[in-house]
Design an enzyme around this catalytic site. Structure first.
Site, PDB file in Angstrom:
ATOM      1  N   THR A 115      39.913  52.358  45.338  1.00  0.00           N
ATOM      2  CA  THR A 115      40.493  53.249  46.354  1.00  0.00           C
ATOM      3  C   THR A 115      41.507  54.225  45.793  1.00  0.00           C
ATOM      4  O   THR A 115      41.586  55.381  46.236  1.00  0.00           O
ATOM      5  CB  THR A 115      41.169  52.398  47.455  1.00  0.00           C
ATOM      6  OG1 THR A 115      40.164  51.628  48.100  1.00  0.00           O
ATOM      7  CG2 THR A 115      41.875  53.246  48.489  1.00  0.00           C
ATOM      8  N   ASP A 143      33.225  51.338  43.106  1.00  0.00           N
ATOM      9  CA  ASP A 143      33.882  50.541  44.133  1.00  0.00           C
ATOM     10  C   ASP A 143      33.824  49.133  43.565  1.00  0.00           C
ATOM     11  O   ASP A 143      32.736  48.660  43.191  1.00  0.00           O
ATOM     12  CB  ASP A 143      33.089  50.636  45.446  1.00  0.00           C
ATOM     13  CG  ASP A 143      33.766  49.879  46.573  1.00  0.00           C
ATOM     14  OD1 ASP A 143      34.149  48.715  46.363  1.00  0.00           O
ATOM     15  OD2 ASP A 143      33.901  50.440  47.669  1.00  0.00           O
ATOM     16  N   SER A 144      34.949  48.455  43.467  1.00  0.00           N
ATOM     17  CA  SER A 144      34.960  47.185  42.732  1.00  0.00           C
ATOM     18  C   SER A 144      34.154  46.092  43.434  1.00  0.00           C
ATOM     19  O   SER A 144      33.937  45.025  42.866  1.00  0.00           O
ATOM     20  CB  SER A 144      36.382  46.718  42.447  1.00  0.00           C
ATOM     21  OG  SER A 144      36.970  46.141  43.584  1.00  0.00           O
ATOM     22  N   THR A 173      40.763  47.048  44.736  1.00  0.00           N
ATOM     23  CA  THR A 173      41.466  45.814  45.108  1.00  0.00           C
ATOM     24  C   THR A 173      40.513  44.659  45.411  1.00  0.00           C
ATOM     25  O   THR A 173      40.892  43.497  45.279  1.00  0.00           O
ATOM     26  CB  THR A 173      42.378  46.045  46.332  1.00  0.00           C
ATOM     27  OG1 THR A 173      41.576  46.472  47.436  1.00  0.00           O
ATOM     28  CG2 THR A 173      43.464  47.054  46.038  1.00  0.00           C
TER      29      THR A 173
HETATM   30  N1  ASP Z   1      36.417  48.717  48.029  1.00  0.00           N
HETATM   31  C1  ASP Z   1      37.566  49.148  47.254  1.00  0.00           C
HETATM   32  C2  ASP Z   1      37.419  48.603  45.850  1.00  0.00           C
HETATM   33  O1  ASP Z   1      37.635  47.448  45.648  1.00  0.00           O
HETATM   34  C3  ASP Z   1      38.816  48.652  47.882  1.00  0.00           C
HETATM   35  C4  ASP Z   1      40.110  49.063  47.189  1.00  0.00           C
HETATM   36  O2  ASP Z   1      40.139  49.543  46.095  1.00  0.00           O
HETATM   37  O3  ASP Z   1      41.172  48.866  47.809  1.00  0.00           O
HETATM   38  O4  ASP Z   1      37.041  49.334  44.955  1.00  0.00           O
END
Ligand code: ASP
Length: 350
Positions: A26, A71-72, A103
């Site tokens: 993000t 996107d992780s 995250t």
């Molecule tokens: N879906 C995003 C990720 O993990 C969520 C984030 O980064 O807050 O890449």
């Protein structure tokens, strides 16, 4: 993830050099009609978003941007090898590292890197954000700036997560909030630092600095499976995992202090079959806080008789990454079962 070095900012102020590795997440995302997507050009984004002159006050840092930003949620253990290799290649050239990561699986990557980079003598700090840096109201700017300052100004020989005023041991961390800025906590271990007006680093909690081997393993992405007990569960999903010959490690998430539904004979027989087949089975608790005491209850004691190893107070993320790491080390299953129960880099309390 291929990489390219994007930028170099210089400042006379701080002597230490930091490498920022941007993997996606993000923090560098943009809103699109499909939802948030990672976008390239993180160095420009920082320059554009930080107040004029602010970049000059930051520690000196370079940015390496992965060419395939993710996107992780799409992360696999193969990505751990790539991030680990980037760190190893540049280890001698920098005094500290900041890994920008989504995250969703940051705690898995922080755990994996802690095993891969055991004994490090420099900080590796993962951070990200809940709102992109591009947006007016965000948590990205503080997380990024503070992670850089921590990596540059403090001797932290560990893989950590910095998020919203908390510096956490990487392999003790979990994502606990889907939307709050306080997205991470380490429920079974004190915070390494609390960041407010002052940065209050708990020096006595830090791991001992050693000389890291920096031999980065390859991971077999399919080698580890996770199964959670639930009321009324059948043995069938576990049978499918045990019959899958690519599975060599199984994380079992049981109730409370490590109790499975042992009246379910088919389930227990299947777990026994897993042990007999040479699968390392590790028991951790579904509770976010506390540890497994395999044998406190007769239900849990059943697992002692069938070769299931108690995982103490490890998080799911640490247990999963540790199992992967040990399976990557060409050890026999007995050595793996033994190592699962011992702390390798502060991931469990005995
Ligand atoms: N879906 C995003 C990720 O993990 C969520 C984030 O980064 O807050 O890449």
């Amino acid at each position: 993830m291929n990489t390219r070095i994007d930028h170099d900012w210089h400042t006379e102020r701080m002597k230490r050099r930091i490498l920022v590795i941007y993997t996606g997440g993000t923090i560098g995302m943009q809103s699109t009609d499909k939802g948030y997507l990672p976008m390239a050009g993180f160095h420009d984004l920082v320059a554009q978003q930080l107040k004029t002159g602010a970049v000059d006050k930051l520690p000196k840092f370079d940015v390496i941007e992965c060419s395939q930003l993710i996107d992780s949620a799409n992360l696999t253990p193969t990505d751990w090898t790539q991030i680990g290799q980037l760190l190893a290649i540049h280890w001698q050239d920098y005094d500290g590292f900041v890994v920008l990561h989504g995250t969703d699986t940051m705690a898995y990557t922080a755990s994996a890197l802690s095993f891969i980079l055991q004994g490090i003598d420099k900080p590796v700090i993962l951070t990200g954000s809940q709102i992109p840096l591009l947006e007016l109201r965000n948590d990205a700017q503080d997380n990024l700036i503070t992670a850089l300052l921590l990596a540059a100004n403090y001797d932290i020989p560990e893989v950590c997560i910095y998020f919203n005023g908390r510096l956490l041991r990487g392999n003790r961390s979990s994502k606990i909030q889907s939307a709050g800025f306080d997205a991470f906590d380490s429920p079974n271990f004190p915070w390494l630092a609390r960041v407010g007006i002052h940065i209050d680093l708990q020096q006595s909690l830090l791991l001992e600095r050693k000389v890291p081997s920096l031999l980065i393993p390859e991971f077999d992405a399919e080698a580890v499976a996770i199964v959670q007990t639930y009321p009324g569960m059948t043995a069938r999903p576990v049978e499918a995992m045990v019959d899958d010959t690519s599975v060599r490690g199984l994380i079992l998430q049981t109730y409370g202090s490590g109790n499975p539904p042992d009246a379910n004979k088919a389930l227990i027989q299947t777990l026994q079959r897993a042990s007999d087949r040479g699968i390392a089975v590790l028991n951790i608790t579904q509770c976010s806080q506390g540890k497994v005491s395999q044998g406190a209850y007769a239900t849990g004691a059943t697992l002692n008789r069938i070769g299931v190893v108690p995982g103490a107070d490890m998080t799911l993320e640490a247990a999963f990454a540790k199992m992967h790491y040990l399976l990557s080390q060409s050890l026999g299953v007995d050595a793996i079962r033994d190592a699962l129960q011992r702390p390798l880099c502060g991931e469990l309390t005995r």
